[in-house]
Scaffold this active site. Structure first.
Site, mmCIF file in Angstrom:
data_model
loop_
_atom_site.group_PDB
_atom_site.id
_atom_site.type_symbol
_atom_site.label_atom_id
_atom_site.label_comp_id
_atom_site.label_asym_id
_atom_site.label_seq_id
_atom_site.Cartn_x
_atom_site.Cartn_y
_atom_site.Cartn_z
ATOM 1 C CG ASN A 132 38.324 30.789 44.849
ATOM 2 O OD1 ASN A 132 37.610 29.886 45.120
ATOM 3 N ND2 ASN A 132 39.799 30.728 44.830
ATOM 4 C CE1 TYR A 151 36.364 29.371 55.390
ATOM 5 C CE2 TYR A 151 34.790 27.688 55.978
ATOM 6 C CZ TYR A 151 35.598 28.539 55.000
ATOM 7 O OH TYR A 151 35.568 27.782 53.779
HETATM 8 P P1 NAP Z 1 43.500 27.489 49.065
HETATM 9 O O1 NAP Z 1 44.414 26.608 48.341
HETATM 10 O O2 NAP Z 1 44.333 27.993 50.412
HETATM 11 O O3 NAP Z 1 43.501 28.905 47.914
HETATM 12 C C1 NAP Z 1 43.022 30.276 48.621
HETATM 13 C C2 NAP Z 1 43.722 31.313 47.604
HETATM 14 O O4 NAP Z 1 43.120 32.533 48.233
HETATM 15 C C3 NAP Z 1 45.095 31.278 47.740
HETATM 16 O O5 NAP Z 1 45.555 31.615 46.376
HETATM 17 C C4 NAP Z 1 45.229 32.333 48.601
HETATM 18 O O6 NAP Z 1 46.785 33.086 48.408
HETATM 19 C C5 NAP Z 1 44.349 33.338 48.359
HETATM 20 N N1 NAP Z 1 44.146 34.343 49.346
HETATM 21 C C6 NAP Z 1 43.927 34.319 50.500
HETATM 22 N N2 NAP Z 1 43.810 35.379 51.348
HETATM 23 C C7 NAP Z 1 43.963 36.413 50.291
HETATM 24 C C8 NAP Z 1 44.105 37.728 50.196
HETATM 25 N N3 NAP Z 1 43.902 38.614 51.649
HETATM 26 N N4 NAP Z 1 44.097 38.420 49.195
HETATM 27 C C9 NAP Z 1 44.390 37.777 48.094
HETATM 28 N N5 NAP Z 1 44.399 36.485 47.844
HETATM 29 C C10 NAP Z 1 44.239 35.794 48.967
HETATM 30 O O7 NAP Z 1 42.422 27.203 49.449
HETATM 31 P P2 NAP Z 1 41.092 26.738 48.348
HETATM 32 O O8 NAP Z 1 40.437 25.457 48.992
HETATM 33 O O9 NAP Z 1 41.003 26.535 47.032
HETATM 34 O O10 NAP Z 1 39.935 28.197 48.883
HETATM 35 C C11 NAP Z 1 39.341 28.691 47.842
HETATM 36 C C12 NAP Z 1 37.843 29.159 48.385
HETATM 37 O O11 NAP Z 1 37.237 28.152 48.466
HETATM 38 C C13 NAP Z 1 38.159 29.850 49.939
HETATM 39 O O12 NAP Z 1 36.938 30.962 49.876
HETATM 40 C C14 NAP Z 1 37.593 28.751 50.700
HETATM 41 O O13 NAP Z 1 36.764 29.326 51.950
HETATM 42 C C15 NAP Z 1 36.480 28.059 49.886
HETATM 43 N N6 NAP Z 1 36.245 26.589 50.245
HETATM 44 C C16 NAP Z 1 37.157 25.610 50.323
HETATM 45 C C17 NAP Z 1 37.028 24.288 50.814
HETATM 46 C C18 NAP Z 1 37.906 23.340 50.808
HETATM 47 O O14 NAP Z 1 37.436 22.157 51.421
HETATM 48 N N7 NAP Z 1 38.842 23.330 50.119
HETATM 49 C C19 NAP Z 1 35.596 24.002 51.381
HETATM 50 C C20 NAP Z 1 34.643 25.172 50.815
HETATM 51 C C21 NAP Z 1 35.003 26.482 50.639
HETATM 52 P P3 NAP Z 1 47.828 32.798 49.290
HETATM 53 O O15 NAP Z 1 48.645 31.564 48.867
HETATM 54 O O16 NAP Z 1 48.756 34.121 49.181
HETATM 55 O O17 NAP Z 1 47.321 32.777 50.888
#
Ligand code: NAP
Length: 260
Positions: free
Chosen positions: A89, A156
């Site tokens: 994720n 992205y």
């Molecule tokens: P988020 O709150 O920013 O969570 C992302 C998580 O991924 C954070 O824990 C971050 O850790 C971790 N991460 C990023 N880069 C990393 C790395 N190199 N190694 C280990 N951990 C890493 O955002 P989220 O919305 O929950 O995102 C989760 C997934 O959902 C992502 O794949 C995103 O593309 C997808 N998504 C989100 C949305 C939306 O609207 N929120 C929509 C579609 C898809 P750090 O805090 O250390 O950076």
């Protein structure tokens, strides 16, 4: 939908969708390996789960680093003897910019975290999943799968489209081992993802569109909640989804149907 005694790995488990899913899995009886880059955040999540009588283990690794990921998965299996569920994720939005301004390094960074990170997470989990079967869930997005209007989010969207291809390829490869592989494609969900977004000069390249009553038909424009996504991940992880593999599920309140 119970996950009693199942062992789960959740990358990006200390924030947003991963955090909500870590709590959801723990409530369903799973032992949860919470993986993230920031040891304080990861430990905080583990403490919260344990305070609510759940079972969790902190795992600190960058998903784009092969050795660190191999070690983190081994650490989880050393602790609890098995691995049943992988939620790949972790992800970043990265730089959103006109193509001519998008640096090759920015492109690499987004693809490395989102796509290579998914590959490494699943690759190093497979030897353990093969022992008894399991469920892999990958977080893609509406971007790159049903929505192509976030002009500038090219790297992205490409990373997210490729995650769907990856899931379908390995779903077939791993089916004989009773490992299911599915992809979720969220629309706008209220999380910290904007903190991993760098938007540059998008004004001129975005098509002008006016939406009727907000961009998300089911809610009149409000974003979804991470807990709603966690419920979908729980379903896919559980035996209730025992015949589902190699497919994507959109969870966006109809956003991608309107916005396209
Ligand atoms: P988020 O709150 O920013 O969570 C992302 C998580 O991924 C954070 O824990 C971050 O850790 C971790 N991460 C990023 N880069 C990393 C790395 N190199 N190694 C280990 N951990 C890493 O955002 P989220 O919305 O929950 O995102 C989760 C997934 O959902 C992502 O794949 C995103 O593309 C997808 N998504 C989100 C949305 C939306 O609207 N929120 C929509 C579609 C898809 P750090 O805090 O250390 O950076």
């Amino acid at each position: 939908m119970q996950l009693t005694d199942r062992v789960a790995l959740i990358t990006g488990g200390d924030s947003g969708i991963g955090l909500a899913t870590a709590h959801c899995f723990a409530r369903a009886g799973a032992k949860v390996g919470v993986l993230g880059r920031n040891s304080d955040e990861v430990q905080h999540t583990v403490d919260e789960i344990q305070q609510q009588s759940g079972t969790a283990l902190p795992l600190v690794a960058d998903v784009s680093q092969p050795e660190a990921m191999q070690q983190a998965v081994a650490q989880l299996v050393d602790a609890w003897g098995r691995l049943d569920i992988v939620f790949a994720n972790a992800g970043i939005n990265g730089v959103w910019a006109p193509l001519e301004e998008l640096d090759p390094e920015d492109w690499d960074q987004t693809l490395t975290v989102n796509l290579k990170g998914t590959f490494l997470t699943v690759k190093y989990a497979v030897p353990y999943l093969k022992r008894q079967g399991g469920s892999v869930i990958i977080t893609s997005s509406v971007n790159g799968t049903r929505m192509f209007s976030n002009t500038g989010a090219t790297a992205y969207a490409c990373s997210k489209a490729a995650q769907v291809a990856f899931a379908k390829m390995v779903a077939l490869e791993l089916a004989q081992h009773r490992i299911r592989v599915n992809v979720i494609c969220p629309g706008a969900i209220a999380t910290d993802i904007d903190q991993s977004t760098e938007q540059q000069n998008l004004q001129g390249i975005r098509p002008r569109v006016e939406f009727p009553e907000g961009m998300i038909p089911l809610t009149g424009g409000k974003p979804g909640q991470a807990e709603q996504v966690a419920d979908l991940v729980l379903f896919l992880a559980s035996d209730a989804a025992s015949h589902i593999t190699g497919t994507e599920l959109w969870i966006d309140g109809g956003q991608s149907l309107l916005q396209g």
